[in-house]
Design a protein around this motif. Structure first.
Motif, PDB file in Angstrom:
ATOM      1  N   LYS A  24      44.287  49.890  50.452  1.00 31.77           N
ATOM      2  CA  LYS A  24      44.540  48.813  49.496  1.00 31.77           C
ATOM      3  C   LYS A  24      43.467  48.803  48.411  1.00 31.77           C
ATOM      4  O   LYS A  24      43.754  48.562  47.236  1.00 31.77           O
ATOM      5  CB  LYS A  24      44.557  47.479  50.252  1.00 31.77           C
ATOM      6  CG  LYS A  24      44.650  46.235  49.372  1.00 31.77           C
ATOM      7  CD  LYS A  24      45.987  46.120  48.680  1.00 31.77           C
ATOM      8  CE  LYS A  24      46.039  44.839  47.850  1.00 31.77           C
ATOM      9  NZ  LYS A  24      45.965  43.618  48.682  1.00 31.77           N
ATOM     10  N   ARG A  25      42.241  49.074  48.792  1.00 35.75           N
ATOM     11  CA  ARG A  25      41.174  49.106  47.794  1.00 35.75           C
ATOM     12  C   ARG A  25      41.448  50.184  46.754  1.00 35.75           C
ATOM     13  O   ARG A  25      41.221  49.985  45.556  1.00 35.75           O
ATOM     14  CB  ARG A  25      39.829  49.352  48.478  1.00 35.75           C
ATOM     15  CG  ARG A  25      38.657  49.357  47.524  1.00 35.75           C
ATOM     16  CD  ARG A  25      37.358  49.574  48.260  1.00 35.75           C
ATOM     17  NE  ARG A  25      36.246  49.738  47.338  1.00 35.75           N
ATOM     18  CZ  ARG A  25      35.008  50.017  47.706  1.00 35.75           C
ATOM     19  NH1 ARG A  25      34.722  50.149  48.985  1.00 35.75           N
ATOM     20  NH2 ARG A  25      34.056  50.156  46.815  1.00 35.75           N
ATOM     21  N   SER A  26      41.942  51.342  47.193  1.00 36.59           N
ATOM     22  CA  SER A  26      42.292  52.408  46.258  1.00 36.59           C
ATOM     23  C   SER A  26      43.396  51.951  45.313  1.00 36.59           C
ATOM     24  O   SER A  26      43.354  52.215  44.107  1.00 36.59           O
ATOM     25  CB  SER A  26      42.752  53.653  47.018  1.00 36.59           C
ATOM     26  OG  SER A  26      41.763  54.126  47.889  1.00 36.59           O
ATOM     27  N   ALA A 130      39.432  51.074  59.407  1.00 35.90           N
ATOM     28  CA  ALA A 130      38.209  50.276  59.370  1.00 35.90           C
ATOM     29  C   ALA A 130      37.701  50.172  57.936  1.00 35.90           C
ATOM     30  O   ALA A 130      37.586  51.171  57.229  1.00 35.90           O
ATOM     31  CB  ALA A 130      37.148  50.906  60.268  1.00 35.90           C
ATOM     32  N   ALA A 131      37.429  48.949  57.506  1.00 38.26           N
ATOM     33  CA  ALA A 131      36.939  48.711  56.149  1.00 38.26           C
ATOM     34  C   ALA A 131      36.212  47.376  56.138  1.00 38.26           C
ATOM     35  O   ALA A 131      36.135  46.681  57.159  1.00 38.26           O
ATOM     36  CB  ALA A 131      38.096  48.714  55.147  1.00 38.26           C
ATOM     37  N   GLY A 132      35.694  47.017  54.972  1.00 33.93           N
ATOM     38  CA  GLY A 132      34.950  45.775  54.870  1.00 33.93           C
ATOM     39  C   GLY A 132      35.777  44.549  55.190  1.00 33.93           C
ATOM     40  O   GLY A 132      35.272  43.573  55.749  1.00 33.93           O
ATOM     41  N   THR A 133      37.067  44.571  54.822  1.00 32.68           N
ATOM     42  CA  THR A 133      37.989  43.482  55.134  1.00 32.68           C
ATOM     43  C   THR A 133      39.325  44.078  55.559  1.00 32.68           C
ATOM     44  O   THR A 133      39.601  45.259  55.316  1.00 32.68           O
ATOM     45  CB  THR A 133      38.223  42.560  53.919  1.00 32.68           C
ATOM     46  OG1 THR A 133      38.942  43.294  52.907  1.00 32.68           O
ATOM     47  CG2 THR A 133      36.913  42.043  53.351  1.00 32.68           C
ATOM     48  N   GLY A 137      41.348  47.584  54.013  1.00 35.64           N
ATOM     49  CA  GLY A 137      41.697  48.683  54.904  1.00 35.64           C
ATOM     50  C   GLY A 137      43.178  48.908  55.094  1.00 35.64           C
ATOM     51  O   GLY A 137      43.567  49.847  55.801  1.00 35.64           O
ATOM     52  N   ARG A 138      44.029  48.073  54.494  1.00 33.89           N
ATOM     53  CA  ARG A 138      45.475  48.276  54.639  1.00 33.89           C
ATOM     54  C   ARG A 138      45.871  49.643  54.086  1.00 33.89           C
ATOM     55  O   ARG A 138      45.394  50.070  53.038  1.00 33.89           O
ATOM     56  CB  ARG A 138      46.242  47.184  53.900  1.00 33.89           C
ATOM     57  CG  ARG A 138      46.183  45.828  54.575  1.00 33.89           C
ATOM     58  CD  ARG A 138      46.858  44.772  53.715  1.00 33.89           C
ATOM     59  NE  ARG A 138      48.243  45.130  53.432  1.00 33.89           N
ATOM     60  CZ  ARG A 138      48.941  44.645  52.394  1.00 33.89           C
ATOM     61  NH1 ARG A 138      48.371  43.805  51.549  1.00 33.89           N
ATOM     62  NH2 ARG A 138      50.186  45.004  52.212  1.00 33.89           N
ATOM     63  N   LEU A 139      46.759  50.331  54.801  1.00 37.34           N
ATOM     64  CA  LEU A 139      47.146  51.690  54.435  1.00 37.34           C
ATOM     65  C   LEU A 139      48.525  51.728  53.779  1.00 37.34           C
ATOM     66  O   LEU A 139      49.462  51.058  54.221  1.00 37.34           O
ATOM     67  CB  LEU A 139      47.166  52.589  55.668  1.00 37.34           C
ATOM     68  CG  LEU A 139      45.849  53.241  56.089  1.00 37.34           C
ATOM     69  CD1 LEU A 139      46.080  54.111  57.316  1.00 37.34           C
ATOM     70  CD2 LEU A 139      45.259  54.069  54.960  1.00 37.34           C
ATOM     71  N   TRP A 231      36.381  38.704  56.891  1.00 36.72           N
ATOM     72  CA  TRP A 231      37.083  39.930  57.275  1.00 36.72           C
ATOM     73  C   TRP A 231      38.597  39.754  57.225  1.00 36.72           C
ATOM     74  O   TRP A 231      39.326  40.655  56.805  1.00 36.72           O
ATOM     75  CB  TRP A 231      36.635  40.346  58.673  1.00 36.72           C
ATOM     76  CG  TRP A 231      37.268  41.602  59.168  1.00 36.72           C
ATOM     77  CD1 TRP A 231      37.079  42.875  58.704  1.00 36.72           C
ATOM     78  CD2 TRP A 231      38.201  41.709  60.249  1.00 36.72           C
ATOM     79  NE1 TRP A 231      37.831  43.771  59.425  1.00 36.72           N
ATOM     80  CE2 TRP A 231      38.527  43.079  60.378  1.00 36.72           C
ATOM     81  CE3 TRP A 231      38.778  40.786  61.119  1.00 36.72           C
ATOM     82  CZ2 TRP A 231      39.414  43.545  61.339  1.00 36.72           C
ATOM     83  CZ3 TRP A 231      39.656  41.245  62.082  1.00 36.72           C
ATOM     84  CH2 TRP A 231      39.970  42.607  62.185  1.00 36.72           C
ATOM     85  N   THR A 232      39.093  38.604  57.649  1.00 37.02           N
ATOM     86  CA  THR A 232      40.538  38.368  57.645  1.00 37.02           C
ATOM     87  C   THR A 232      41.063  37.936  56.282  1.00 37.02           C
ATOM     88  O   THR A 232      42.275  37.807  56.103  1.00 37.02           O
ATOM     89  CB  THR A 232      40.921  37.300  58.685  1.00 37.02           C
ATOM     90  OG1 THR A 232      40.176  36.098  58.426  1.00 37.02           O
ATOM     91  CG2 THR A 232      40.635  37.790  60.093  1.00 37.02           C
ATOM     92  N   GLY A 233      40.167  37.695  55.324  1.00 38.23           N
ATOM     93  CA  GLY A 233      40.609  37.361  53.979  1.00 38.23           C
ATOM     94  C   GLY A 233      40.812  35.891  53.724  1.00 38.23           C
ATOM     95  O   GLY A 233      41.310  35.516  52.660  1.00 38.23           O
ATOM     96  N   MET A 234      40.434  35.040  54.659  1.00 41.70           N
ATOM     97  CA  MET A 234      40.648  33.607  54.463  1.00 41.70           C
ATOM     98  C   MET A 234      39.802  33.056  53.322  1.00 41.70           C
ATOM     99  O   MET A 234      40.142  32.029  52.736  1.00 41.70           O
ATOM    100  CB  MET A 234      40.332  32.849  55.757  1.00 41.70           C
ATOM    101  CG  MET A 234      41.313  33.105  56.896  1.00 41.70           C
ATOM    102  SD  MET A 234      43.022  32.628  56.496  1.00 41.70           S
ATOM    103  CE  MET A 234      43.738  34.180  55.998  1.00 41.70           C
ATOM    104  N   ASP A 235      38.701  33.727  52.989  1.00 43.72           N
ATOM    105  CA  ASP A 235      37.869  33.291  51.868  1.00 43.72           C
ATOM    106  C   ASP A 235      38.166  34.099  50.610  1.00 43.72           C
ATOM    107  O   ASP A 235      37.463  33.984  49.608  1.00 43.72           O
ATOM    108  CB  ASP A 235      36.380  33.426  52.224  1.00 43.72           C
ATOM    109  CG  ASP A 235      35.965  32.456  53.326  1.00 43.72           C
ATOM    110  OD1 ASP A 235      36.597  31.386  53.432  1.00 43.72           O
ATOM    111  OD2 ASP A 235      35.032  32.776  54.077  1.00 43.72           O
TER     112      ASP A 235
END
Length: 378
Positions: A24-26, A130-133, A137-139, A231-235
């Protein structure tokens, strides 16, 4: 003459490069590059931009940018899963996707003019590395490039798939650009520019699946609540309906009076042993949090229900194995399992199910989407 049929007849469309794994970051990095190109001032003819964002929260983060794109483009189309289309200024058209259709799993951005083209097309694998969040890390499986005819291919494809949900004015604007593209050859040297862009993208974005293991340190066995929220993205920005996550609530109880009978130091050692047993089945991309002295939550992305139940069974076996080291202490373990794509995740429902399992003497319970606990099959 229909430009779509005419272009197919003349063999302009290409298969494009082979799909590759993208995080996802990419995707965000490449998406922003294409959007920046759409915002650049250039005398290369009318511009078409089509973007698929999967879910509304992802678009809202970029809404201001797409407002600016729509102001300068001949036509801008944004599609995502929502009850109603996203609002865009004049020249922009929102399309509401159904969560069951193929386009709902697509993250795509395409920009096309008679002289320029850039495209990113990716399909959500509903997997993660594995990624920062979790979001980073979603593929996805997809491809991207800065070649006009590949962008042309994608505009024609998306026009065909979205056409019955676009007004005549939008279709006319898209068709006018397609006719202009057909009249002009692609710019020579596209492959050279794209090669340079790929090198820069590789050096800027270090989140590729092949490099994750060496760049993302293994997580601690246990994280605190703020770390789990980040990590879960709640913030940050996350959305329901994308990545499935298994939640396993665990309650580990021991007989009353253990601390008085065996001493506080022994109890502390036992607590560390319990934590080690609970986290033993976890992968590097999983997380665990201690919610109470005797209660834990395991968070495991991209697992099926069957896989999550198997992990819960491993937890039971791992804690039971502590009897070999602590023969005078009998740990009672109760777990509750669910797999969810809800955001925020149903942590309260899982905790309630663990409480129910402990009260009813059920070793393992499951939590349905309606948050009803039931005995798991043995």
């Amino acid at each position: 003459m229909c430009p779509e049929r005419d272009l197919y007849a003349h063999g302009v469309l290409h298969d494009g490069p082979a799909p590759e794994l993208l995080t996802k970051r990419s995707l965000v990095t490449v998406s922003h590059a294409i959007e920046r190109s759409a915002l650049a001032t250039a005398e290369d003819g009318p511009l078409v931009v089509i973007a698929l964002f999967q879910r509304m929260p992802y678009f809202l983060r970029e809404q201001a940018r797409y407002t600016r794109i729509a102001a300068g483009a001949a036509v801008t189309v944004v599609g995502l899963v929502a009850p109603a289309p996203p609002e865009l200024p004049p020249g922009g058209y929102g399309v509401a996707l159904d969560e069951t259709e193929e386009l709902a799993r697509e993250w795509s951005v395409v920009a096309l003019t008679p002289r320029f083209g850039a495209s990113l097309v990716a399909r959500d694998r509903r997997e993660v590395v594995a990624a920062g969040t979790l979001e980073e890390g979603r593929l996805f499986s997809g491809r991207w490039g800065f070649r006009r005819d590949e962008a042309l291919h994608e505009v024609i494809r998306l026009r065909a798939q979205l056409g019955d949900r676009l007004p005549p004015a939008a279709l006319t604007a898209i068709d006018q650009v397609l006719r202009r593209v057909w009249d002009l050859p692609a710019t020579p040297g596209e492959s050279r520019a794209e090669a340079a862009l790929r090198l820069m993208a590789e050096r800027v974005d270090r989140s590729g699946p092949g490099r994750v293991a060496e760049e993302v340190p293994a997580p601690s066995p246990l994280v605190d609540e703020p770390t789990l929220r980040r990590w879960t993205g709640m913030d940050g920005v996350t959305a329901a309906g994308t990545l499935p996550v298994a939640l396993i609530g665990v309650r580990v109880s021991e007989p009353a009076g253990t601390a008085e009978r065996f001493g506080r130091r022994s109890t502390a050692r036992e607590a560390q042993a319990v934590i080690a047993a609970l986290t033993a089945p976890l992968r590097p991309l999983d997380r665990a949090i201690r919610l109470a002295p005797d209660e834990y939550l395991l968070v495991l992305p991209a697992l099926t229900r069957e896989e999550a139940l198997a992990v819960a069974a491993q937890v039971h076996a791992s804690v039971a194995g502590l009897a070999r080291s602590y023969p005078f202490v009998s740990f009672a373990v109760h777990t509750a399992v669910t797999v969810t794509d809800r955001r925020p995740m149903p942590v309260a429902e899982v905790r309630h199910a663990v409480e129910w399992a402990a009260r009813e003497g059920v070793p393992m319970a499951t939590v349905a989407r309606e948050a009803v606990a039931s005995a798991a099959p043995r």
